[in-house]
Design a protein around this motif. Structure first.
Motif, PDB file in Angstrom:
ATOM      1  N   UNK A   2       0.846  -1.191   0.000  1.00 22.84           N
ATOM      2  CA  UNK A   2       0.000   0.000   0.000  1.00 22.84           C
ATOM      3  C   UNK A   2       0.878   1.236   0.000  1.00 22.84           C
ATOM      4  N   UNK A   3       0.331   2.320  -0.537  1.00 21.36           N
ATOM      5  CA  UNK A   3       1.073   3.585  -0.596  1.00 21.36           C
ATOM      6  C   UNK A   3       0.188   4.693  -0.046  1.00 21.36           C
ATOM      7  N   UNK A   4       0.769   5.531   0.772  1.00 18.35           N
ATOM      8  CA  UNK A   4       0.024   6.652   1.325  1.00 18.35           C
ATOM      9  C   UNK A   4      -0.141   7.730   0.264  1.00 18.35           C
ATOM     10  N   UNK A   5      -1.364   8.230   0.128  1.00 15.32           N
ATOM     11  CA  UNK A   5      -1.592   9.319  -0.807  1.00 15.32           C
ATOM     12  C   UNK A   5      -0.930  10.584  -0.287  1.00 15.32           C
ATOM     13  N   UNK A   6      -0.206  11.291  -1.190  1.00 15.73           N
ATOM     14  CA  UNK A   6       0.507  12.492  -0.786  1.00 15.73           C
ATOM     15  C   UNK A   6      -0.433  13.671  -0.589  1.00 15.73           C
ATOM     16  N   UNK A   7      -1.552  13.665  -1.287  1.00 12.28           N
ATOM     17  CA  UNK A   7      -2.470  14.800  -1.168  1.00 12.28           C
ATOM     18  C   UNK A   7      -3.898  14.324  -1.371  1.00 12.28           C
ATOM     19  N   UNK A   8      -4.825  15.068  -0.827  1.00  9.40           N
ATOM     20  CA  UNK A   8      -6.233  14.753  -0.997  1.00  9.40           C
ATOM     21  C   UNK A   8      -6.812  15.575  -2.136  1.00  9.40           C
ATOM     22  N   UNK A   9      -7.779  14.970  -2.821  1.00 11.40           N
ATOM     23  CA  UNK A   9      -8.426  15.673  -3.916  1.00 11.40           C
ATOM     24  C   UNK A   9      -9.375  16.726  -3.363  1.00 11.40           C
ATOM     25  N   UNK A  10      -9.245  17.936  -3.860  1.00  8.49           N
ATOM     26  CA  UNK A  10     -10.160  19.006  -3.487  1.00  8.49           C
ATOM     27  C   UNK A  10     -11.183  19.164  -4.607  1.00  8.49           C
ATOM     28  N   UNK A  11     -12.450  18.870  -4.350  1.00 10.31           N
ATOM     29  CA  UNK A  11     -13.448  18.963  -5.427  1.00 10.31           C
ATOM     30  C   UNK A  11     -13.615  20.393  -5.905  1.00 10.31           C
ATOM     31  N   UNK A  12     -14.053  20.538  -7.131  1.00  8.94           N
ATOM     32  CA  UNK A  12     -14.321  21.863  -7.679  1.00  8.94           C
ATOM     33  C   UNK A  12     -15.618  22.416  -7.106  1.00  8.94           C
ATOM     34  N   UNK A  39      -8.047  28.849 -16.055  1.00  7.61           N
ATOM     35  CA  UNK A  39      -8.924  30.019 -15.984  1.00  7.61           C
ATOM     36  C   UNK A  39      -9.758  30.007 -14.712  1.00  7.61           C
ATOM     37  N   UNK A  40     -10.035  28.806 -14.194  1.00  8.66           N
ATOM     38  CA  UNK A  40     -10.809  28.671 -12.950  1.00  8.66           C
ATOM     39  C   UNK A  40      -9.915  28.701 -11.715  1.00  8.66           C
ATOM     40  N   UNK A  41      -8.607  28.863 -11.918  1.00  8.07           N
ATOM     41  CA  UNK A  41      -7.684  28.868 -10.788  1.00  8.07           C
ATOM     42  C   UNK A  41      -7.493  27.507 -10.168  1.00  8.07           C
ATOM     43  N   UNK A  42      -7.654  26.434 -10.977  1.00 11.90           N
ATOM     44  CA  UNK A  42      -7.567  25.070 -10.453  1.00 11.90           C
ATOM     45  C   UNK A  42      -6.591  24.233 -11.279  1.00 11.90           C
ATOM     46  N   UNK A  43      -5.328  24.640 -11.313  1.00 11.49           N
ATOM     47  CA  UNK A  43      -4.321  23.869 -12.041  1.00 11.49           C
ATOM     48  C   UNK A  43      -4.135  22.468 -11.465  1.00 11.49           C
ATOM     49  N   UNK A  44      -4.609  22.254 -10.235  1.00 10.91           N
ATOM     50  CA  UNK A  44      -4.464  20.956  -9.579  1.00 10.91           C
ATOM     51  C   UNK A  44      -5.560  19.973  -9.945  1.00 10.91           C
ATOM     52  N   UNK A  45      -6.609  20.424 -10.622  1.00  8.09           N
ATOM     53  CA  UNK A  45      -7.799  19.594 -10.848  1.00  8.09           C
ATOM     54  C   UNK A  45      -7.619  18.692 -12.067  1.00  8.09           C
ATOM     55  N   UNK A  46      -7.347  17.424 -11.818  1.00 14.78           N
ATOM     56  CA  UNK A  46      -7.265  16.458 -12.917  1.00 14.78           C
ATOM     57  C   UNK A  46      -8.658  16.218 -13.500  1.00 14.78           C
TER      58      UNK A  46
END
Length: 376
Positions: free
Chosen positions: A172-182, A308-315
């Motif tokens: 198992x691998x620990x997730x480095x970050x949590x997803x922040x929903x839009x 444009x939405x300020x969400x470069x992190x949003x896959x």
């Protein structure tokens, strides 16, 4: 069932959980030699030991051929395992098969391919894992888990007595970050900055929580504007060679009918009228050459839109996560989330319900407003 050992004047016998018998003996060289295969009955195992005893008594025993090894090499066994592997009686999904093939070819077979299964030791596995993909925790966990699963199968096939993969927590691998929903506002900005022919794709990914492979295989016949639904019965998956194949959704529960929110239905109607061919099998989101829309083509537009939405992190896959959280915010039950998302278990749906619990402060504030209304 406990394994049973039988003490004998020469050699030893052990009854395996499968009911078959294993035989071994100590040779003139002082080493323990196992029979090359297991036996249907105790009598057959005893006969094999008797033959070895006669060879020793008559000076016919040869240490070079004593074991007559038939235990397969890891590489050969892993190849056969991959081609015959099933889950709940069904062959592996195309993407899973290709993922396992890549892990085998890059990380497992180069290390263990020429080793007989029963020659792989816990120390060898620990040393391999210690230097495996140090900067890629997820792939490292996947590779180790595959190795452990294959060796578990070898135990079940009675080629080895125990699994040598014993590195605690390595699977198992620990997730480095949590997803922040839009947010709803961010979604609106992303949609506005997409070309018209791809705006519905973003809407369905978010508001209906569809996967990418499900979206690119949607066809005109799958959309019911009267009922306001989208039928998800297939998915398109890109193989390692770049070719697309049509398969079922990720799990059995992935075959489902999803209701579109009312505000999405007019957009779907407009999209069908303007951007989709007239045939029932016309793709909803066709590539410029008429084939499946590739991630590269989508990202050419999606990346600037999310910026444009300020969400470069949003896959793009995070839009599905967003849709799941939004559904949880409406008060959807675990069973309802599970059905809408196409999950086989409730564990994933629980993640989205937990994310929705961030509304508790809002709920508390709303409760206070009830009192404020009475005080006036």
């Amino acid at each position: 069932m406990a394994q049973r050992r039988t003490r004998r004047a020469f050699g030893g016998l052990r009854k395996l959980p499968s009911g078959r018998w294993q035989a071994n003996y100590t040779g003139p060289d002082g080493a323990i030699h196992k029979a090359p295969s297991t036996f249907d009955s105790k009598l057959d195992a005893e006969a094999w030991l008797a033959d070895r005893r006669r060879e020793i008594d008559r000076d016919l025993w040869n240490p070079a051929t004593a074991d007559n090894r038939t235990c397969p090499l890891f590489g050969d066994y892993a190849d056969e395992w991959l081609e015959t592997r099933t889950i709940r009686g069904r062959p592996l999904k195309t993407r899973t098969h290709d993922h396992y093939r890549e892990l085998l070819d890059r990380h497992l077979i180069p290390e263990f391919g020429d080793s007989p299964l029963d020659a792989i030791t816990p120390a060898m596995v620990r040393q391999w894992h210690a230097h495996l993909l140090p900067n890629k925790a997820t792939m490292r966990a996947h590779a180790y888990s595959l190795m452990r699963t294959i060796m578990n199968s070898a135990v079940g096939a009675e080629y080895i007595d125990a699994n040598p993969c014993r590195v605690e927590g390595a699977g198992s691998a620990q997730r480095k970050s949590r997803t922040t929903p839009a947010t709803v506002e961010e979604l609106a900005t992303i949609v506005e900055n997409m070309p018209e022919r791809l705006r519905l794709m973003v809407q369905l990914a978010a508001w209906c929580a569809l996967r990418y492979g499900e979206l690119i295989e949607l066809r005109r016949k799958d959309v019911d504007l009267v009922g306001g639904t989208v039928a998800v019965t297939r998915a398109a998956v890109r193989r390692a060679d770049g070719q697309y194949v049509v398969t079922t959704p990720k799990s059995e529960a992935g075959v489902r009918v999803v209701h579109m929110p009312p505000h999405v239905i007019p957009l779907a109607e407009e999209h069908l009228e303007t951007h989709v061919g007239r045939g029932r099998d016309a793709l909803l989101f066709e590539a410029g050459n008429g084939g499946y829309l590739t991630p590269t083509s989508l990202y050419r537009w999606y990346y600037p839109a999310r910026r444009a939405a300020g969400r470069d992190d949003l896959r793009f896959h995070d839009l599905r996560h967003t849709g799941a959280v939004l559904a949880a915010l409406t008060g959807a039950t675990l069973a309802e989330l599970q059905q809408r998302l196409g999950h086989s278990t409730v564990s994933a749906a629980m993640r989205y319900q937990h994310a929705a619990k961030g509304r508790d402060k809002k709920i508390a504030e709303a409760l206070s407003k009830l009192i404020e209304g009475q005080d006036k």
